[in-house]
Design a protein around this motif. Structure first.
Motif, PDB file in Angstrom:
ATOM      1  N   GLU A 182     -12.528  16.275   4.274  1.00 44.31           N
ATOM      2  CA  GLU A 182     -12.867  16.082   2.868  1.00 44.31           C
ATOM      3  C   GLU A 182     -12.860  17.380   2.041  1.00 44.31           C
ATOM      4  O   GLU A 182     -12.322  17.378   0.918  1.00 44.31           O
ATOM      5  N   PRO A 183     -13.410  18.488   2.528  1.00 42.69           N
ATOM      6  CA  PRO A 183     -13.389  19.706   1.703  1.00 42.69           C
ATOM      7  C   PRO A 183     -11.970  20.177   1.347  1.00 42.69           C
ATOM      8  O   PRO A 183     -11.789  20.946   0.410  1.00 42.69           O
ATOM      9  N   PHE A 184     -10.985  19.709   2.070  1.00 39.21           N
ATOM     10  CA  PHE A 184      -9.593  20.098   1.838  1.00 39.21           C
ATOM     11  C   PHE A 184      -8.830  19.048   1.033  1.00 39.21           C
ATOM     12  O   PHE A 184      -7.601  19.085   0.962  1.00 39.21           O
ATOM     13  N   HIS A 185      -9.550  18.099   0.425  1.00 37.93           N
ATOM     14  CA  HIS A 185      -8.887  17.001  -0.266  1.00 37.93           C
ATOM     15  C   HIS A 185      -7.928  17.493  -1.350  1.00 37.93           C
ATOM     16  O   HIS A 185      -6.845  16.945  -1.495  1.00 37.93           O
ATOM     17  N   GLY A 186      -8.282  18.530  -2.081  1.00 40.13           N
ATOM     18  CA  GLY A 186      -7.396  19.032  -3.131  1.00 40.13           C
ATOM     19  C   GLY A 186      -6.062  19.494  -2.586  1.00 40.13           C
ATOM     20  O   GLY A 186      -5.003  19.194  -3.152  1.00 40.13           O
ATOM     21  N   VAL A 187      -6.100  20.197  -1.462  1.00 40.90           N
ATOM     22  CA  VAL A 187      -4.867  20.679  -0.832  1.00 40.90           C
ATOM     23  C   VAL A 187      -4.061  19.491  -0.291  1.00 40.90           C
ATOM     24  O   VAL A 187      -2.835  19.431  -0.464  1.00 40.90           O
ATOM     25  N   ILE A 188      -4.747  18.542   0.332  1.00 45.70           N
ATOM     26  CA  ILE A 188      -4.075  17.352   0.879  1.00 45.70           C
ATOM     27  C   ILE A 188      -3.393  16.581  -0.244  1.00 45.70           C
ATOM     28  O   ILE A 188      -2.226  16.204  -0.131  1.00 45.70           O
ATOM     29  N   TYR A 189      -4.106  16.349  -1.339  1.00 43.26           N
ATOM     30  CA  TYR A 189      -3.510  15.627  -2.468  1.00 43.26           C
ATOM     31  C   TYR A 189      -2.314  16.384  -3.032  1.00 43.26           C
ATOM     32  O   TYR A 189      -1.295  15.776  -3.355  1.00 43.26           O
ATOM     33  N   LEU A 190      -2.446  17.683  -3.156  1.00 42.20           N
ATOM     34  CA  LEU A 190      -1.349  18.498  -3.682  1.00 42.20           C
ATOM     35  C   LEU A 190      -0.116  18.398  -2.793  1.00 42.20           C
ATOM     36  O   LEU A 190       1.002  18.222  -3.273  1.00 42.20           O
ATOM     37  N   LEU A 191      -0.324  18.491  -1.490  1.00 36.77           N
ATOM     38  CA  LEU A 191       0.796  18.391  -0.548  1.00 36.77           C
ATOM     39  C   LEU A 191       1.480  17.027  -0.618  1.00 36.77           C
ATOM     40  O   LEU A 191       2.673  16.916  -0.359  1.00 36.77           O
ATOM     41  N   LEU A 192       0.712  16.003  -0.957  1.00 32.74           N
ATOM     42  CA  LEU A 192       1.273  14.640  -1.010  1.00 32.74           C
ATOM     43  C   LEU A 192       1.696  14.223  -2.412  1.00 32.74           C
ATOM     44  O   LEU A 192       1.999  13.067  -2.647  1.00 32.74           O
ATOM     45  N   GLY A 193       1.700  15.173  -3.337  1.00 33.74           N
ATOM     46  CA  GLY A 193       2.273  14.895  -4.644  1.00 33.74           C
ATOM     47  C   GLY A 193       1.320  14.706  -5.783  1.00 33.74           C
ATOM     48  O   GLY A 193       1.750  14.458  -6.906  1.00 33.74           O
ATOM     49  N   LYS A 194       0.018  14.785  -5.557  1.00 25.23           N
ATOM     50  CA  LYS A 194      -0.912  14.643  -6.681  1.00 25.23           C
ATOM     51  C   LYS A 194      -0.957  15.969  -7.433  1.00 25.23           C
ATOM     52  O   LYS A 194      -1.140  17.019  -6.861  1.00 25.23           O
ATOM     53  N   LYS A 195      -0.833  15.885  -8.708  1.00 27.98           N
ATOM     54  CA  LYS A 195      -0.894  17.078  -9.549  1.00 27.98           C
ATOM     55  C   LYS A 195      -2.348  17.353  -9.891  1.00 27.98           C
ATOM     56  O   LYS A 195      -2.927  16.735 -10.767  1.00 27.98           O
ATOM     57  N   CYS A 196      -2.969  18.270  -9.158  1.00 26.36           N
ATOM     58  CA  CYS A 196      -4.393  18.582  -9.360  1.00 26.36           C
ATOM     59  C   CYS A 196      -4.568  19.563 -10.497  1.00 26.36           C
ATOM     60  O   CYS A 196      -3.793  20.399 -10.737  1.00 26.36           O
ATOM     61  N   LEU A 249       0.834  -1.205   0.000  1.00 24.30           N
ATOM     62  CA  LEU A 249       0.000   0.000   0.000  1.00 24.30           C
ATOM     63  C   LEU A 249       0.867   1.253   0.000  1.00 24.30           C
ATOM     64  O   LEU A 249       0.624   2.197  -0.757  1.00 24.30           O
ATOM     65  N   THR A 250       1.882   1.269   0.821  1.00 24.30           N
ATOM     66  CA  THR A 250       2.767   2.431   0.910  1.00 24.30           C
ATOM     67  C   THR A 250       3.449   2.707  -0.425  1.00 24.30           C
ATOM     68  O   THR A 250       3.489   3.849  -0.881  1.00 24.30           O
ATOM     69  N   ARG A 251       3.965   1.663  -1.060  1.00 26.90           N
ATOM     70  CA  ARG A 251       4.610   1.831  -2.375  1.00 26.90           C
ATOM     71  C   ARG A 251       3.620   2.341  -3.418  1.00 26.90           C
ATOM     72  O   ARG A 251       3.940   3.209  -4.214  1.00 26.90           O
ATOM     73  N   TYR A 252       2.416   1.792  -3.391  1.00 26.92           N
ATOM     74  CA  TYR A 252       1.388   2.225  -4.335  1.00 26.92           C
ATOM     75  C   TYR A 252       1.084   3.718  -4.152  1.00 26.92           C
ATOM     76  O   TYR A 252       0.978   4.456  -5.134  1.00 26.92           O
ATOM     77  N   LEU A 253       0.955   4.170  -2.922  1.00 30.48           N
ATOM     78  CA  LEU A 253       0.633   5.574  -2.658  1.00 30.48           C
ATOM     79  C   LEU A 253       1.807   6.507  -2.947  1.00 30.48           C
ATOM     80  O   LEU A 253       1.620   7.709  -3.093  1.00 30.48           O
ATOM     81  N   ASP A 254       3.014   5.955  -3.018  1.00 32.61           N
ATOM     82  CA  ASP A 254       4.193   6.755  -3.358  1.00 32.61           C
ATOM     83  C   ASP A 254       4.268   7.079  -4.845  1.00 32.61           C
ATOM     84  O   ASP A 254       5.025   7.947  -5.250  1.00 32.61           O
ATOM     85  N   SER A 255       3.471   6.388  -5.646  1.00 34.14           N
ATOM     86  CA  SER A 255       3.524   6.627  -7.086  1.00 34.14           C
ATOM     87  C   SER A 255       2.964   8.016  -7.403  1.00 34.14           C
ATOM     88  O   SER A 255       2.215   8.588  -6.604  1.00 34.14           O
ATOM     89  N   PRO A 256       3.312   8.570  -8.552  1.00 32.18           N
ATOM     90  CA  PRO A 256       2.806   9.902  -8.908  1.00 32.18           C
ATOM     91  C   PRO A 256       1.282   9.957  -8.832  1.00 32.18           C
ATOM     92  O   PRO A 256       0.595   9.060  -9.313  1.00 32.18           O
ATOM     93  N   GLY A 257       0.774  10.989  -8.193  1.00 35.67           N
ATOM     94  CA  GLY A 257      -0.661  11.144  -8.030  1.00 35.67           C
ATOM     95  C   GLY A 257      -1.190  10.547  -6.746  1.00 35.67           C
ATOM     96  O   GLY A 257      -2.364  10.665  -6.440  1.00 35.67           O
ATOM     97  N   ASN A 258      -0.407   9.890  -5.993  1.00 36.83           N
ATOM     98  CA  ASN A 258      -0.630   9.234  -4.703  1.00 36.83           C
ATOM     99  C   ASN A 258      -1.601   8.073  -4.733  1.00 36.83           C
ATOM    100  O   ASN A 258      -1.607   7.259  -3.842  1.00 36.83           O
ATOM    101  N   GLY A 259      -2.449   7.912  -5.739  1.00 40.20           N
ATOM    102  CA  GLY A 259      -3.259   6.712  -5.912  1.00 40.20           C
ATOM    103  C   GLY A 259      -4.427   6.517  -4.976  1.00 40.20           C
ATOM    104  O   GLY A 259      -5.162   5.542  -5.106  1.00 40.20           O
TER     105      GLY A 259
END
Length: 140
Positions: free
Chosen positions: A126-140, A25-35
């Motif tokens: 949940e309303p902050f999901h975009g910011v959370i994803y961005l901080l963790l590497g997801k390109k929103c 799971l950790t490796r999967y979430l490390d991929s670009p976009g966090n998964g």
């Protein structure tokens, strides 16, 4: 019931899903976009297939919860690795904290509001999901 998503084990029960938090799971979430969103989509679709109804957890609340637990698990691992650098009393506290974090994150329990006492935390984030994803590497 159980499903496999990219090697990640998910167990399904009425109103709750349990995700094994391990290196896969950790490796999967490390991929670009966090998964976390594709994983949450898979979980929700599989739950619908198994139980004939939608899991009453929104997509982004589920994705944020997965990330929150995985990063807490990582924090536990880091604390455990640092514990030998501190005095005995601090070392004991760090080891206990790391152990508790690792125990509580070995399996991620994601349940509907009526069976999960901390669902409100993930729903509030949940309303902050975009910011959370961005901080963790997801390109929103």
């Amino acid at each position: 019931m159980e499903s496999d998503f990219q090697g990640i084990t998910v167990c399904y029960e009425e109103k709750i899903v349990r995700i094994t938090c391990n290196e896969t799971l950790t490796r999967y979430l490390d991929s670009p976009g966090n998964g976390s969103v594709p994983l949450a989509e898979h979980i929700r679709a599989t739950y619908q297939k198994y139980f004939g109804r939608q899991l009453e957890i929104s997509l982004h609340s589920l994705a944020v919860e997965i990330l929150g637990h995985v990063y807490a698990d990582r924090l536990g691992s880091v604390l455990a690795s640092l514990s030998d650098r501190f005095a005995d009393e601090q070392n004991t506290l760090l080891i206990r904290l790391a152990s508790r974090l690792k125990e509580r994150t070995a399996v991620i329990d994601c349940g509907e509001k009526d069976v999960d006492g901390n669902r409100f935390i993930w729903d509030m984030l949940e309303p902050f999901h975009g910011v959370i994803y961005l901080l963790l590497g997801k390109k929103c």
